[in-house]
Design a protein around this motif. Structure first.
Motif, mmCIF file in Angstrom:
data_model
loop_
_atom_site.group_PDB
_atom_site.id
_atom_site.type_symbol
_atom_site.label_atom_id
_atom_site.label_comp_id
_atom_site.label_asym_id
_atom_site.label_seq_id
_atom_site.Cartn_x
_atom_site.Cartn_y
_atom_site.Cartn_z
ATOM 1 N N PHE A 90 -33.481 -21.468 58.134
ATOM 2 C CA PHE A 90 -32.681 -20.236 58.138
ATOM 3 C C PHE A 90 -33.303 -19.125 58.988
ATOM 4 O O PHE A 90 -32.613 -18.527 59.811
ATOM 5 N N LEU A 103 -26.588 -21.556 34.422
ATOM 6 C CA LEU A 103 -25.214 -21.300 34.879
ATOM 7 C C LEU A 103 -24.193 -21.914 33.926
ATOM 8 O O LEU A 103 -23.213 -21.249 33.545
ATOM 9 N N LEU A 125 -24.369 -23.057 56.817
ATOM 10 C CA LEU A 125 -24.688 -22.266 55.620
ATOM 11 C C LEU A 125 -25.033 -20.827 55.984
ATOM 12 O O LEU A 125 -24.631 -19.894 55.302
ATOM 13 N N PRO A 139 -20.667 -14.237 49.710
ATOM 14 C CA PRO A 139 -20.952 -13.407 48.527
ATOM 15 C C PRO A 139 -20.302 -12.025 48.575
ATOM 16 O O PRO A 139 -20.034 -11.428 47.534
ATOM 17 N N LEU A 195 -26.459 -25.909 45.418
ATOM 18 C CA LEU A 195 -26.731 -26.306 44.032
ATOM 19 C C LEU A 195 -27.493 -25.213 43.290
ATOM 20 O O LEU A 195 -27.279 -24.989 42.101
ATOM 21 N N MET A 196 -28.375 -24.535 44.021
ATOM 22 C CA MET A 196 -29.183 -23.488 43.389
ATOM 23 C C MET A 196 -28.349 -22.238 43.096
ATOM 24 O O MET A 196 -28.740 -21.410 42.294
ATOM 25 N N MET A 197 -27.225 -22.094 43.805
ATOM 26 C CA MET A 197 -26.399 -20.905 43.584
ATOM 27 C C MET A 197 -25.221 -21.204 42.663
ATOM 28 O O MET A 197 -24.858 -20.402 41.827
ATOM 29 N N SER A 198 -24.629 -22.360 42.893
ATOM 30 C CA SER A 198 -23.471 -22.716 42.083
ATOM 31 C C SER A 198 -23.319 -24.238 42.046
ATOM 32 O O SER A 198 -22.939 -24.851 43.056
ATOM 33 N N PRO A 199 -23.581 -24.855 40.900
ATOM 34 C CA PRO A 199 -23.436 -26.315 40.798
ATOM 35 C C PRO A 199 -22.012 -26.782 41.093
ATOM 36 O O PRO A 199 -21.810 -27.889 41.589
ATOM 37 N N ILE A 243 -16.851 -12.392 46.974
ATOM 38 C CA ILE A 243 -16.733 -13.033 45.650
ATOM 39 C C ILE A 243 -15.970 -12.143 44.648
ATOM 40 O O ILE A 243 -15.084 -12.613 43.950
ATOM 41 N N PHE A 271 -27.516 -6.709 43.732
ATOM 42 C CA PHE A 271 -26.334 -7.572 43.916
ATOM 43 C C PHE A 271 -25.559 -7.707 42.609
ATOM 44 O O PHE A 271 -24.326 -7.628 42.594
ATOM 45 N N ILE A 318 -26.678 -29.268 48.662
ATOM 46 C CA ILE A 318 -27.983 -29.176 47.987
ATOM 47 C C ILE A 318 -28.458 -27.726 47.951
ATOM 48 O O ILE A 318 -28.998 -27.270 46.936
ATOM 49 N N VAL A 319 -28.228 -27.008 49.029
ATOM 50 C CA VAL A 319 -28.626 -25.600 49.046
ATOM 51 C C VAL A 319 -27.745 -24.802 48.075
ATOM 52 O O VAL A 319 -28.227 -23.906 47.367
ATOM 53 N N ILE A 368 -34.848 -26.327 39.356
ATOM 54 C CA ILE A 368 -33.461 -26.596 39.763
ATOM 55 C C ILE A 368 -32.600 -26.902 38.533
ATOM 56 O O ILE A 368 -31.491 -26.382 38.393
ATOM 57 N N ALA A 426 -32.676 -28.124 56.401
ATOM 58 C CA ALA A 426 -31.602 -27.209 55.999
ATOM 59 C C ALA A 426 -32.154 -25.979 55.270
ATOM 60 O O ALA A 426 -31.646 -24.877 55.434
ATOM 61 N N LEU A 427 -33.201 -26.185 54.467
ATOM 62 C CA LEU A 427 -33.731 -25.064 53.684
ATOM 63 C C LEU A 427 -34.675 -24.154 54.472
ATOM 64 O O LEU A 427 -34.712 -22.952 54.248
ATOM 65 N N GLY A 454 -34.261 -20.805 42.401
ATOM 66 C CA GLY A 454 -34.053 -21.183 43.806
ATOM 67 C C GLY A 454 -34.653 -20.166 44.762
ATOM 68 O O GLY A 454 -35.246 -20.524 45.773
ATOM 69 N N PHE A 499 -26.112 -31.982 52.548
ATOM 70 C CA PHE A 499 -27.115 -30.990 52.968
ATOM 71 C C PHE A 499 -26.662 -29.563 52.651
ATOM 72 O O PHE A 499 -27.471 -28.738 52.223
ATOM 73 N N ALA A 550 -29.093 -17.532 37.504
ATOM 74 C CA ALA A 550 -29.263 -18.954 37.855
ATOM 75 C C ALA A 550 -29.895 -19.150 39.239
ATOM 76 O O ALA A 550 -30.520 -20.182 39.476
ATOM 77 N N VAL A 551 -29.733 -18.177 40.115
ATOM 78 C CA VAL A 551 -30.314 -18.340 41.462
ATOM 79 C C VAL A 551 -31.823 -18.013 41.492
ATOM 80 O O VAL A 551 -32.485 -18.290 42.490
#
Lengths: 224, 245
Positions: free
Chosen positions: A132, A23, B83, B90, B140-144, B93, A61, B137-138, A16, A128-129, A100, B134, A96-97
């Motif tokens: 999905f 980034l 989410l 995306p 965070l991995m894509m964009s701080p 974007i 992407f 946090i998800v 993380i 939450a993770l 994750g 919540f 950066a992803v």
């Protein structure tokens, strides 16, 4: 998404932190051409550490969004430097992803639990993770039910509200109730009592090597 | 037995809660009921009901309440669906470089609808912040930046709700918090892009300020519609007995 998970990913917290470092470095050095080399090197680093599926998955992407973003930037600014910077920013996000994408939520939660993160946060994160796929399935089930009943187009606001939103919300509330009951019967509680982690995530030498290489690369990219 | 003693304890609880007859404090009520208990042992369970009712009444007066597991689970599930439905972001974007606030516009409805349902069920101070943590946090991995944005907006909204409404007990408070959740990220994004981010995105807003204002208004409108729909759904489900307190 589950197919992108790495069998032995880098230590979750390092992963993380790596995403954030990549980034930030990518954004800070976006104006320079060195940023492109830096991002390419980091992509190769991930490839070497077993993230090959994630590395390949971000390429389409990165290409599509990068091309559109660069074209718009060039049309607006007419500047090559700005266009390169825009490309670097998109690439920085895509690289950066990677940690994750390759990280299993369970490993992250275990790691955070080891670090005594409040139970409330780890539990919520876990849900939450990892929910999905289930929620995606629920959405498609509601859509299928709409089709079966001949409810009509989802673009009609009334039909969308009555035949899609209400059933979906009812399902979500039911799932949440069942899940809460399940969590409580397994002895989870909101207050932070002492608990142990059954399968601990251990820091390995390869994680330290990864962190050192990434830090060295990031510092070099910023200095140059 | 006098007429007063013939009243069941449940009646007394109702009267106490409605404030119609019993105007004494909680302790007076308890003393009175403990007398009833000594007179008739069968009324023990009803005394417990009264104690629970008093507890609930006290909890209603409190601004800060502790979260239970079921609250956290519900907020997490709602964050996850928020989410999931925001996955369209995306796709737009690249358009951010030409249309200011397009990402907020396409996610405005979802970011208001599901948090509104969450807050209508878990009416505790901190719920909005938990939802933003919540979802953040998800992200965070894509964009701080999105993570920081979520945390800051969540904190600001909680603070405003406590100051203005003393919690989420009223639907107005829920509407206020949820309708501002997404629009507040617009100024944050602008400042972020101005300082360390993409100058093209700020240039878009500066070159066509009228378009930026129109987009901001559209984002606010979409967020408000989402909040209203969310509150309506929650009311309907509460009436149907699906959502319980």
């Amino acid at each position: 998404m589950s197919g992108l998970k790495v069998k032995n990913p880098v230590y979750p917290i390092i992963g993380i932190a790596a995403g954030v470092v990549i980034l930030v470095t990518g954004l800070v050095t976006a104006d320079k051409i060195t940023s492109l080399y830096y991002l390419a090197a980091v992509w190769l680093l991930f490839l070497c550490f077993g993230y090959y599926r994630s590395c390949l998955a971000v390429i389409p992407f990165a290409l599509v969004s990068g091309a559109v973003f660069c074209a718009i930037t060039y049309a607006v600014s007419k500047s090559v430097t700005s266009t390169v910077a825009a490309a670097n920013r998109i690439l920085a996000v895509c690289v950066a992803v990677l940690p994750g994408l390759g990280l299993s939520p369970v490993l992250l939660v275990r790691n955070l639990s080891q670090l005594r993160t409040p139970r409330m946060v780890t539990l919520g994160m876990m849900i939450a993770l990892s929910f999905f796929p289930l929620l995606k399935r629920e959405v498609s089930r509601v859509r299928e039910a709409m089709k079966t009943r001949g409810a009509g187009s989802v673009l009609n606001p009334k039909i969308f509200y009555r035949a899609f939103l209400i059933p979906l919300t009812v399902r979500l509330v039911n799932i949440s109730d069942t899940l809460a009951l399940s969590v409580e019967t397994r002895g989870f509680c909101a207050n932070d009592k002492n608990y142990t982690v059954y399968r601990e995530v251990k820091l390995q030498i390869k994680d330290i090597v990864f962190a050192v290489l990434l830090a060295a690369g990031s510092v070099t990219a910023v200095i140059l | 037995m006098s007429e007063e003693k013939e009243k069941t304890i449940a009646d007394e609880v109702n009267e106490y809660l409605s404030g119609a007859e019993i105007t004494g404090n909680i302790n007076t009520g308890r003393e009175k009921l403990s007398k009833d208990k000594s007179v008739d042992g069968k009324k023990e369970t009803e005394t417990c009901d009264f104690a629970n009712a008093v507890k609930q009444e006290k909890a209603k007066e409190k601004i800060f309440c502790a979260f239970k597991i079921k609250d956290i689970v519900f907020l997490a599930v709602m964050s996850a669906i928020t989410l999931l439905t925001c996955a369209v972001m995306p796709l737009v974007i690249p358009l951010q470089a030409s249309v200011f606030g397009i990402a907020q516009l396409v996610t405005g409805f979802q970011l208001s609808l599901f948090p509104a349902i969450a807050l209508m069920k878990v009416r505790k101070v901190g719920s909005m912040f938990i939802v933003s943590v919540f979802t953040g946090i998800v992200q965070l991995m894509m964009s701080p930046a999105m993570f920081v944005n979520n945390i800051v907006v969540g904190l600001v909204l909680e603070l405003l709700v406590v100051i203005l409404f003393r919690g989420y007990k009223k639907d107005r408070a829920v509407f206020f918090a949820v309708a501002l959740y997404n629009p507040l990220s617009l100024p944050f994004n602008y400042v972020y892009n101005k300082i360390i981010g993409n100058e093209i995105m700020t240039a878009v807003a500066e070159k066509a300020p009228w378009l930026a204002v129109a987009m901001a208004a559209a984002v606010c409108a979409v967020a408000a519609i989402g909040a209203l729909v969310g509150i309506k759904i929650a009311r309907e489900l509460k009436k149907a007995g699906v959502i319980k307190k």
